[in-house]
Motif scaffolding. Structure first.
Motif, PDB file in Angstrom:
ATOM      1  N   ASP A  58       0.880  -1.157   0.000  1.00  0.00           N
ATOM      2  CA  ASP A  58       0.000   0.000   0.000  1.00  0.00           C
ATOM      3  C   ASP A  58       0.920   1.211   0.000  1.00  0.00           C
ATOM      4  O   ASP A  58       1.509   1.553   1.010  1.00  0.00           O
ATOM      5  CB  ASP A  58      -0.890  -0.027   1.264  1.00  0.00           C
ATOM      6  N   GLY A  59       1.061   1.829  -1.178  1.00  0.00           N
ATOM      7  CA  GLY A  59       2.043   2.879  -1.352  1.00  0.00           C
ATOM      8  C   GLY A  59       2.695   2.627  -2.684  1.00  0.00           C
ATOM      9  O   GLY A  59       2.027   2.210  -3.628  1.00  0.00           O
ATOM     10  N   GLY A  60       3.988   2.842  -2.755  1.00  0.00           N
ATOM     11  CA  GLY A  60       4.625   2.582  -4.032  1.00  0.00           C
ATOM     12  C   GLY A  60       6.121   2.805  -3.962  1.00  0.00           C
ATOM     13  O   GLY A  60       6.666   3.033  -2.868  1.00  0.00           O
ATOM     14  N   PHE A  82       1.081   7.302  -7.465  1.00  0.00           N
ATOM     15  CA  PHE A  82       2.012   6.388  -8.137  1.00  0.00           C
ATOM     16  C   PHE A  82       1.425   5.895  -9.449  1.00  0.00           C
ATOM     17  O   PHE A  82       1.329   4.711  -9.702  1.00  0.00           O
ATOM     18  CB  PHE A  82       2.368   5.228  -7.180  1.00  0.00           C
ATOM     19  N   ASP A  83       0.957   6.840 -10.247  1.00  0.00           N
ATOM     20  CA  ASP A  83       0.353   6.512 -11.530  1.00  0.00           C
ATOM     21  C   ASP A  83       1.420   6.600 -12.626  1.00  0.00           C
ATOM     22  O   ASP A  83       2.274   7.476 -12.592  1.00  0.00           O
ATOM     23  CB  ASP A  83      -0.785   7.504 -11.815  1.00  0.00           C
ATOM     24  N   ALA A  84       1.349   5.674 -13.591  1.00  0.00           N
ATOM     25  CA  ALA A  84       2.364   5.630 -14.652  1.00  0.00           C
ATOM     26  C   ALA A  84       2.450   6.956 -15.425  1.00  0.00           C
ATOM     27  O   ALA A  84       3.480   7.305 -15.980  1.00  0.00           O
ATOM     28  CB  ALA A  84       2.058   4.484 -15.610  1.00  0.00           C
ATOM     29  N   SER A  85       1.353   7.740 -15.416  1.00  0.00           N
ATOM     30  CA  SER A  85       1.324   8.976 -16.191  1.00  0.00           C
ATOM     31  C   SER A  85       2.313  10.013 -15.675  1.00  0.00           C
ATOM     32  O   SER A  85       2.632  10.972 -16.373  1.00  0.00           O
ATOM     33  CB  SER A  85      -0.087   9.555 -16.172  1.00  0.00           C
ATOM     34  N   VAL A  86       2.775   9.841 -14.405  1.00  0.00           N
ATOM     35  CA  VAL A  86       3.680  10.867 -13.869  1.00  0.00           C
ATOM     36  C   VAL A  86       5.144  10.579 -14.226  1.00  0.00           C
ATOM     37  O   VAL A  86       6.008  11.378 -13.921  1.00  0.00           O
ATOM     38  CB  VAL A  86       3.527  11.036 -12.333  1.00  0.00           C
ATOM     39  N   VAL A  87       5.427   9.455 -14.879  1.00  0.00           N
ATOM     40  CA  VAL A  87       6.801   9.175 -15.300  1.00  0.00           C
ATOM     41  C   VAL A  87       7.214  10.256 -16.291  1.00  0.00           C
ATOM     42  O   VAL A  87       6.447  10.616 -17.182  1.00  0.00           O
ATOM     43  CB  VAL A  87       6.907   7.765 -15.951  1.00  0.00           C
ATOM     44  N   GLY A  88       8.407  10.776 -16.103  1.00  0.00           N
ATOM     45  CA  GLY A  88       8.868  11.862 -16.952  1.00  0.00           C
ATOM     46  C   GLY A  88       8.686  13.216 -16.283  1.00  0.00           C
ATOM     47  O   GLY A  88       9.360  14.169 -16.617  1.00  0.00           O
ATOM     48  N   GLY A  89       7.764  13.279 -15.260  1.00  0.00           N
ATOM     49  CA  GLY A  89       7.555  14.525 -14.529  1.00  0.00           C
ATOM     50  C   GLY A  89       8.619  14.666 -13.441  1.00  0.00           C
ATOM     51  O   GLY A  89       9.496  13.828 -13.306  1.00  0.00           O
TER      52      GLY A  89
END
Lengths: 526, 145
Positions: A58-60, A82-89
């Motif tokens: 629970d977390g990431g 911890f959503d994949a969409s924030v990779v690169g941010g």
């Protein structure tokens, strides 16, 4: 790959040295690139496998570049953060600090040692202001698969635990406030030592030093010390799950009568911080005791009132004898031939006056108010006194009285006046209950005293209508009554009086078909 | 009118058979002495049961009984007496005038009540009223009255 190399050597041998060198360099470069690609793929696979583990928490977990703060990879169950969409941010955009640059608490500096190599992991708890969730964060610098040093942070959502801790802290605080401000004195005792006293308890007992030896009970009135000691012993050795008792206490550590109050006390063993502890709560009941004393007095008078008609009869009979004898005396007193008769009349007058005096004394003794003054005596004594007081009252109610008193009862510590009051209450209750029987019905009332192994008992058994279902449980309650003009205090007070004597008053199965009451009283220690 | 004074009353009473049932020894003895002193025949018994034994074999003109007696009550005694000697005049002694008792006594034809503590004047008045009431009825009184 080995086959390719062989082929290149063969071909190179055939094509000449110049062309072959170029070809080999290209081949080697390709070979290296291929190797690197494979290694990166292997590392990426490894990272993915490691990351897969964190999908379960629970977390990431995320990895960020230590210079650019760019998020390189991330995974976890805690969607949103911890959503994949924030990779690169940027990682600080996700930390919720709302800053254009790195967080103030960024751990990058401390993840590397002085030689610029990865140091030990950094562990901290923080609250994410965006979602108000608490995380346990474990950060460490690691080598990314492309060789650079990156920051990996595992964040475990501990919001539930934090909330539980907070709730516990609040609840502990609430309890502390309750205990500190309670009107009841509360204290904790371990091995005879006071480990906690709330302010009310300090008022009652005085601020006692920890080493104070409570088990000597010096603050308890000497007359009550015995029962307090006995109750404390019962709790200490586990003979009773809880004891309730009232006694007189010297407050504030002063041993004079002005400091004396009545307290109601409850003691029960508890587990406190893993140790056997006695929890004692105390309430001052001096005013209640005073009211109860008045109530008892009122009940005493009212029970006397119930037998008053019988008492009137006992006085009016000898008074009648006196009146009639005086009339005769008037006729004959001066006639010498009647001298013998005159003397006879004088004797009768003296007897009659003695009888009246006996009745008056009995009533006065009974109605005398007083504190509990117990002394060792046979239960038969107050029982007989009550039977004397109620005798005429009972026969007026056409009741056949059967009395069976055990000839030699062991002595009990009794306050005769109070026990007499209880017995009188039971007798008059029975008589009044049988009042409603059909006229021709046999009215029997049996009074029995018996010796028991550790005390004595009194049975008051009648042939009246008995107790209605549902009445039995409530019959000792204050203000409970089945009589239209009853107050409901008689039996309740009787119950308390017997309790004060260390005994019990209860209903039981009788032999005459009506109600039966049983009193048990412990024999006094010789 | 007859019975203007005590002497007249006792003159009549001396001709009558009187019975007293009373468990209190003091009252019993003092009344016995009081009537004996006036030359009257007062039989005394301590219980209703003993009283019944006597009324089975002898007639009485006046029966005085206490209400509260050991065993059979005074009222029950009067009830039996009413069957056996309906002519007997009945007087009930009682320490407390209980309405229920009064009603029952009236039903049984009790003629007089005397409340305790008893004074001889109360007895004399009750007996006077009894005898006055009996006279106009022309009930046969013993000879010489």
């Amino acid at each position: 790959m080995t086959a390719g190399l062989l082929l290149a050597l063969l071909l190179g041998g055939g094509l000449g040295a110049g062309g072959a060198g170029w070809y080999f360099r290209r081949l080697l470069r390709r070979e290296r690139r291929e190797k690197q690609r494979q290694m990166e793929a292997a590392l990426r696979r490894q990272v993915d496998e490691v990351f897969a583990v964190f999908q379960a928490i629970d977390g990431g977990v995320y990895v960020a570049d230590m210079d650019t703060h760019e998020i390189l990879a991330l995974t976890g169950r805690d969607r949103g953060s911890f959503d994949a969409s924030v990779v690169g941010g940027k990682c600080y955009e996700q930390a919720g600090a709302g800053r254009p640059g790195p967080c103030l608490f960024c751990t990058n500096r401390i993840l590397l040692d002085t030689a610029g190599q990865p140091g030990p992991p950094v562990i901290r708890e923080f609250r994410n202001p965006w979602n108000n969730a608490w995380y346990l964060a474990i950060g460490r610098a690691i080598h990314w698969f492309d060789g650079r040093l990156v920051r990996m942070e595992i964040a475990i959502n501990i919001t539930e635990r934090k909330r539980a801790e907070e709730a516990l802290r609040r609840s502990e605080q609430n309890f502390r406030e309750l205990v500190e401000n309670s009107l009841v004195g509360i204290m904790l005792i371990q091995d005879g030592e006071i480990i906690f006293q709330n302010p009310e308890q300090q008022r009652l007992l005085g601020r006692l030093p920890r080493s104070f030896n409570l088990e000597e009970f010096t603050a308890v009135h000497p007359e009550d010390r015995g029962k307090v000691r006995e109750s404390y012993r019962k709790i200490s050795v586990g003979l009773a799950p809880q004891v309730d008792l009232d006694f007189r206490l010297y407050t504030g550590g002063r041993l004079d009568d002005t400091a004396l109050v009545w307290v109601y006390c409850r003691a029960r063993p508890i587990d406190f911080q893993g140790r056997k502890t006695v929890l004692i709560s105390m309430m001052e009941i001096t005013r209640i005791k005073e009211l109860e004393r008045l109530l008892r007095l009122q009940d005493r008078m009212s029970s006397l009132g119930r037998v008053a008609a019988g008492i009137a009869h006992e006085i009016r009979n000898p008074l009648s004898g006196i009146n009639i004898s005086l009339a005769t005396l008037r006729q004959i007193y001066d006639q010498p031939q009647h001298r013998g008769k005159v003397e006879d009349i004088f004797r009768r007058l003296a007897t009659a006056s003695g009888k009246i005096e006996a009745v008056v004394k009995r009533v006065m003794d009974f109605s005398k108010p007083g504190q509990l003054h117990p002394r060792a005596m046979s239960l038969n004594e107050p029982v007989s006194e009550a039977l004397e007081l109620a005798g005429v009252f009972l026969s007026k109610h056409r009741i056949g009285l059967e009395v069976e008193l055990a000839p030699s009862l062991p002595p009990c510590r009794l306050d005769p006046g109070q026990i007499e009051q209880v017995v009188l209450n039971l007798l008059t209750n029975s008589a009044e209950a049988m009042e409603n029987l059909p006229r021709e019905a046999v009215r029997r009332l049996k009074i029995t005293t018996r010796v028991l192994a550790d005390g004595v008992e009194l049975l008051v058994d009648d042939s009246g209508p008995g107790l209605a279902p549902g009445v039995q449980e409530k019959i000792m309650d204050p203000f409970f009554t089945t009589k239209p003009e009853g107050t409901g205090i008689g039996l309740n007070i009787s119950h308390r009086i017997i309790n004060d004597h260390g005994g019990s008053l209860e209903t039981c199965a009788g032999k005459l078909g009506g109600a039966c009451f049983r009193i048990y009283l412990p024999a006094s220690a010789v | 009118m007859l019975l203007q004074n005590r002497d007249d009353l006792f003159a009549v009473l001396r001709q009558l058979n009187l019975l007293l049932v009373e468990d209190d020894e003091l009252i019993r003895d003092s009344l016995e002495l009081f009537f004996a002193n006036e030359g009257c025949r007062l039989e005394v018994q301590a219980s209703a049961e003993e009283g019944l034994q006597l009324v089975r074999v002898r007639d009485f003109d006046v029966v005085i009984t206490d209400f509260r007696l050991p065993g059979m009550s005074g009222l029950d005694f009067l009830r039996v007496l009413q069957d056996m000697q309906p002519e007997a005049q009945k007087i009930l002694l009682t320490a407390y005038m209980d309405e229920e008792v009064l009603a029952e006594a009236f039903r049984l034809g009790v003629h007089e009540f005397i409340e305790k503590p008893i004074a001889t004047e109360d007895i004399e008045e009750a007996l006077s009223r009894l005898i006055r009431r009996r006279r106009p009825d022309k009930q046969p009184l013993p000879e010489g009255v």
